[in-house]
Design a protein around this motif. Structure first.
Motif, PDB file in Angstrom:
ATOM      1  N   UNK A   1       0.793  -1.106  -0.171  1.00 52.94           N
ATOM      2  CA  UNK A   1      -0.024   0.088   0.104  1.00 52.94           C
ATOM      3  C   UNK A   1       0.745   1.325   0.103  1.00 52.94           C
ATOM      4  N   UNK A   2       2.058   1.043   0.289  1.00 50.60           N
ATOM      5  CA  UNK A   2       2.984   2.120   0.238  1.00 50.60           C
ATOM      6  C   UNK A   2       3.647   2.590  -1.250  1.00 50.60           C
ATOM      7  N   UNK A   3       3.015   1.840  -2.319  1.00 50.50           N
ATOM      8  CA  UNK A   3       3.679   1.999  -3.728  1.00 50.50           C
ATOM      9  C   UNK A   3       2.610   2.546  -4.428  1.00 50.50           C
ATOM     10  N   UNK A   4       2.754   3.895  -4.923  1.00 45.10           N
ATOM     11  CA  UNK A   4       1.780   4.697  -5.753  1.00 45.10           C
ATOM     12  C   UNK A   4       0.490   5.220  -4.921  1.00 45.10           C
ATOM     13  N   UNK A   5      -0.423   6.049  -5.660  1.00 44.39           N
ATOM     14  CA  UNK A   5      -1.342   6.667  -5.189  1.00 44.39           C
ATOM     15  C   UNK A   5      -2.740   5.877  -5.297  1.00 44.39           C
ATOM     16  N   UNK A   6      -3.430   5.689  -4.433  1.00 46.13           N
ATOM     17  CA  UNK A   6      -4.852   5.080  -4.236  1.00 46.13           C
ATOM     18  C   UNK A   6      -5.944   5.814  -3.769  1.00 46.13           C
ATOM     19  N   UNK A   7      -6.958   5.306  -3.992  1.00 43.93           N
ATOM     20  CA  UNK A   7      -7.891   6.040  -3.422  1.00 43.93           C
ATOM     21  C   UNK A   7      -8.688   5.082  -2.003  1.00 43.93           C
ATOM     22  N   UNK A   8      -8.921   5.729  -0.967  1.00 44.50           N
ATOM     23  CA  UNK A   8      -9.177   5.114   0.279  1.00 44.50           C
ATOM     24  C   UNK A   8     -10.608   5.663   0.702  1.00 44.50           C
ATOM     25  N   UNK A   9     -11.142   5.027   1.575  1.00 44.69           N
ATOM     26  CA  UNK A   9     -12.267   5.520   2.479  1.00 44.69           C
ATOM     27  C   UNK A   9     -11.922   4.928   3.964  1.00 44.69           C
ATOM     28  N   UNK A  10     -12.148   5.750   4.682  1.00 47.10           N
ATOM     29  CA  UNK A  10     -12.144   5.545   6.316  1.00 47.10           C
ATOM     30  C   UNK A  10     -12.943   6.349   7.094  1.00 47.10           C
TER      31      UNK A  10
ATOM     32  N   UNK B   1     -12.773  22.402  12.323  1.00 46.62           N
ATOM     33  CA  UNK B   1     -12.158  20.928  12.035  1.00 46.62           C
ATOM     34  C   UNK B   1     -13.036  19.875  12.770  1.00 46.62           C
ATOM     35  N   UNK B   2     -14.187  20.182  13.869  1.00 44.96           N
ATOM     36  CA  UNK B   2     -14.636  19.314  14.311  1.00 44.96           C
ATOM     37  C   UNK B   2     -15.644  18.396  13.458  1.00 44.96           C
ATOM     38  N   UNK B   3     -16.142  19.191  12.149  1.00 46.21           N
ATOM     39  CA  UNK B   3     -16.879  18.435  11.449  1.00 46.21           C
ATOM     40  C   UNK B   3     -16.379  17.299  10.685  1.00 46.21           C
ATOM     41  N   UNK B   4     -15.271  17.035  10.888  1.00 48.66           N
ATOM     42  CA  UNK B   4     -14.626  15.766  10.385  1.00 48.66           C
ATOM     43  C   UNK B   4     -14.617  14.697  11.159  1.00 48.66           C
ATOM     44  N   UNK B   5     -14.801  14.973  12.626  1.00 48.73           N
ATOM     45  CA  UNK B   5     -14.658  13.972  13.373  1.00 48.73           C
ATOM     46  C   UNK B   5     -15.826  12.979  13.462  1.00 48.73           C
ATOM     47  N   UNK B   6     -15.570  11.328  13.433  1.00 50.28           N
ATOM     48  CA  UNK B   6     -16.467  10.357  13.328  1.00 50.28           C
ATOM     49  C   UNK B   6     -17.219  10.462  11.917  1.00 50.28           C
ATOM     50  N   UNK B   7     -16.608  11.276  10.955  1.00 45.36           N
ATOM     51  CA  UNK B   7     -17.269  10.965   9.725  1.00 45.36           C
ATOM     52  C   UNK B   7     -16.535  10.098   8.768  1.00 45.36           C
ATOM     53  N   UNK B   8     -17.227   9.426   7.797  1.00 46.93           N
ATOM     54  CA  UNK B   8     -16.646   8.927   6.839  1.00 46.93           C
ATOM     55  C   UNK B   8     -16.031   9.606   5.792  1.00 46.93           C
ATOM     56  N   UNK B   9     -14.997   9.408   5.461  1.00 42.46           N
ATOM     57  CA  UNK B   9     -14.269  10.334   4.260  1.00 42.46           C
ATOM     58  C   UNK B   9     -13.806   9.392   3.084  1.00 42.46           C
ATOM     59  N   UNK B  10     -13.759   9.844   1.892  1.00 40.56           N
ATOM     60  CA  UNK B  10     -12.983   9.322   0.794  1.00 40.56           C
ATOM     61  C   UNK B  10     -11.986  10.332   0.347  1.00 40.56           C
ATOM     62  N   UNK B  11     -10.592   9.770  -0.052  1.00 41.08           N
ATOM     63  CA  UNK B  11      -9.661  10.619  -0.474  1.00 41.08           C
ATOM     64  C   UNK B  11      -8.706   9.805  -1.292  1.00 41.08           C
ATOM     65  N   UNK B  12      -7.723  10.468  -2.099  1.00 41.93           N
ATOM     66  CA  UNK B  12      -6.684   9.951  -3.000  1.00 41.93           C
ATOM     67  C   UNK B  12      -5.515  10.370  -2.292  1.00 41.93           C
ATOM     68  N   UNK B  13      -4.564   9.570  -2.172  1.00 40.29           N
ATOM     69  CA  UNK B  13      -3.100   9.759  -1.465  1.00 40.29           C
ATOM     70  C   UNK B  13      -2.198   8.643  -1.897  1.00 40.29           C
ATOM     71  N   UNK B  14      -0.994   9.078  -1.560  1.00 34.26           N
ATOM     72  CA  UNK B  14       0.163   8.107  -1.556  1.00 34.26           C
ATOM     73  C   UNK B  14       0.526   7.816  -0.207  1.00 34.26           C
TER      74      UNK B  14
ATOM     75  N   UNK C   1       1.354   5.239   9.164  1.00 34.42           N
ATOM     76  CA  UNK C   1       1.529   5.863   7.887  1.00 34.42           C
ATOM     77  C   UNK C   1       1.056   7.279   8.001  1.00 34.42           C
ATOM     78  N   UNK C   2       1.794   8.185   7.134  1.00 34.80           N
ATOM     79  CA  UNK C   2       1.296   9.456   7.080  1.00 34.80           C
ATOM     80  C   UNK C   2       1.100   9.651   5.561  1.00 34.80           C
ATOM     81  N   UNK C   3       0.331  10.846   5.230  1.00 36.38           N
ATOM     82  CA  UNK C   3      -0.156  11.379   3.966  1.00 36.38           C
ATOM     83  C   UNK C   3      -0.608  12.508   3.878  1.00 36.38           C
ATOM     84  N   UNK C   4      -0.527  13.335   2.821  1.00 40.35           N
ATOM     85  CA  UNK C   4      -1.105  14.548   2.599  1.00 40.35           C
ATOM     86  C   UNK C   4      -2.386  14.240   1.426  1.00 40.35           C
TER      87      UNK C   4
END
Length: 418
Positions: A34-43, A86-99, A125-128
């Protein structure tokens, strides 16, 4: 039983440190693929932290490229766009693209190991992040309560003056992101930085207030109120290892009181340590975990042999100071000559500052204004900062030292305790 439980903890810790030294992982980590290349994630976002122009989200990954996965560790996302709420993100499910990237490790011997620090907090892991989108999801009552607490905490922070904001947020919630780095370095070198990391001291103050109000009565409603307050405070402080340890030990003390059982500090401490290790084995490498449990060992072993003429609070403080001294020299390469002197007024003021600040926060949470408590909080915060600076003698309160060998530190600590 006390010695068996405590010595079992020592054996387990030695085994875990040995496994880590040999390169044997203590728990499942993130798959290297999972550390190779950019992917789309949900969490799901499980914590948020705002620092300068960066928002940090700790995300529990649920899927990658549409495929459900379980990573075993969380991901720290850095968002560099300014977020007003910033609190609007807490406990929310988000989708994003990152490496995903590996956190930076220790570059030089005895320097800060960021990767190890994140592992102790359950992050691997960390990601922008980019192209972040919030997914629709239902929230439980508890999750909504956590969001509301986070919102009130940040709004309360914005309502404080710039002079006292860093001190108040550090002492009350353990959030040092608003404190100037030079000011934090003064607290660290002065041996008073522990008041900026919500610890047993803070939880103990809350428990002390409860004991004074409840007395010797086994008041069930009061116990439920205490449990609610401790849970709320744990959420506000992001359940740091020291807070978790203190809450677990208080819980065991209350159970012993209700069941007419003998409470033993070392047994309770060992049980709390095992529970934290089961949750995340890498927690043992965090300085918060290490110092919190070393402090309890110091009190359990050294306080009983202190002269009876020494007042209780002073005896406890000196026990902790003596027990932590070898560790602090090894970990921070610094010896403070004024630590004991500085801690007396700082801890004394903290004993009043924590309940006053908590009262101000409660008033703000319900009425949107801390009222007269706001001025008192501001004044006490600046006073603590002034006293700490005064006792630091402009950075001349101690001196740098080279770290002794680890075997020497362990030998000295064993001699002090046993």
């Amino acid at each position: 039983m006390r010695r068996k439980c405590f010595y079992l903890l020592i054996v387990v810790l030695i085994a875990m440190y040995t496994m880590d030294f040999m390169g044997i992982p203590l728990k499942k980590g993130i798959d290297e693929d999972l550390f190779t290349g950019s992917r789309s994630f949900t969490g799901k976002v499980i914590s948020v932290q705002q620092k300068d122009d960066c928002l940090r989200l700790t995300v529990e990954i649920e899927s990658a490229e549409g495929r459900s996965i379980s990573l075993g560790e969380n991901v720290l996302l850095n968002i560099y766009d300014t977020e007003d709420n910033p609190w609007e993100f807490l406990n929310r499910r988000i989708s994003f693209e990152t490496a995903l990237e590996h956190p930076k490790g220790q570059r030089n011997p005895h320097c800060f190991d960021y990767a190890r620090y994140l592992k102790s907090r359950g992050t691997g892991a960390v990601a922008a992040a980019k192209n972040i989108k919030q997914e629709s999801c239902s929230l439980t009552m508890n999750e909504r309560y956590e969001i509301k607490l986070c919102e009130k905490k940040y709004l309360f922070c914005r309502n404080l003056s710039e002079e006292s904001r860093g001190i108040v947020m550090g002492i009350l919630f353990g959030d040092t992101t608003f404190l100037d780095e030079d000011a934090y370095d003064e607290f660290r070198k002065n041996g008073t930085a522990h008041i900026l990391a919500v610890s047993g001291l803070h939880v103990g103050i809350i428990y002390g207030i409860y004991k004074k109000l409840a007395g010797r009565r086994k008041n069930i409603p009061a116990l439920f109120l205490l449990a609610f307050v401790l849970y709320t405070y744990g959420e506000l402080s992001c359940w740091s290892p020291s807070v978790s340890r203190a809450v677990l030990m208080i819980t065991m003390s209350l159970i012993a009181k209700l069941a007419d059982l003998r409470y033993d500090m070392l047994t309770a401490m060992s049980a709390a340590a095992f529970l934290l290790i089961i949750s995340n084995p890498y927690v043992i490498f965090g300085t918060g975990f290490q110092m919190s449990f070393l402090a309890i060992c110091s009190i359990a072993f050294l306080r009983p042999v202190m002269p009876a003429k020494i007042p209780e609070n002073a005896a406890v403080m000196f026990s902790v100071y003596l027990g932590l001294l070898p560790y602090q020299i090894y970990q921070f390469n610094y010896i403070s000559l004024t630590s004991l002197i500085a801690n007396i007024p700082v801890i004394y003021l903290a004993g009043y500052f924590v309940p006053v600040s908590a009262a101000g926060f409660i008033l703000f949470a319900f009425f949107g204004d801390a009222g007269a408590a706001g001025g008192v909080i501001d004044a006490m915060g600046r006073l603590i900062y002034f006293i700490n600076r005064l006792t630091s003698l402009d950075g001349r309160s101690g001196f740098d030292v080279a770290s002794p060998p680890l075997w020497a530190v362990l030998l000295i600590s064993a001699f002090i305790f046993f």
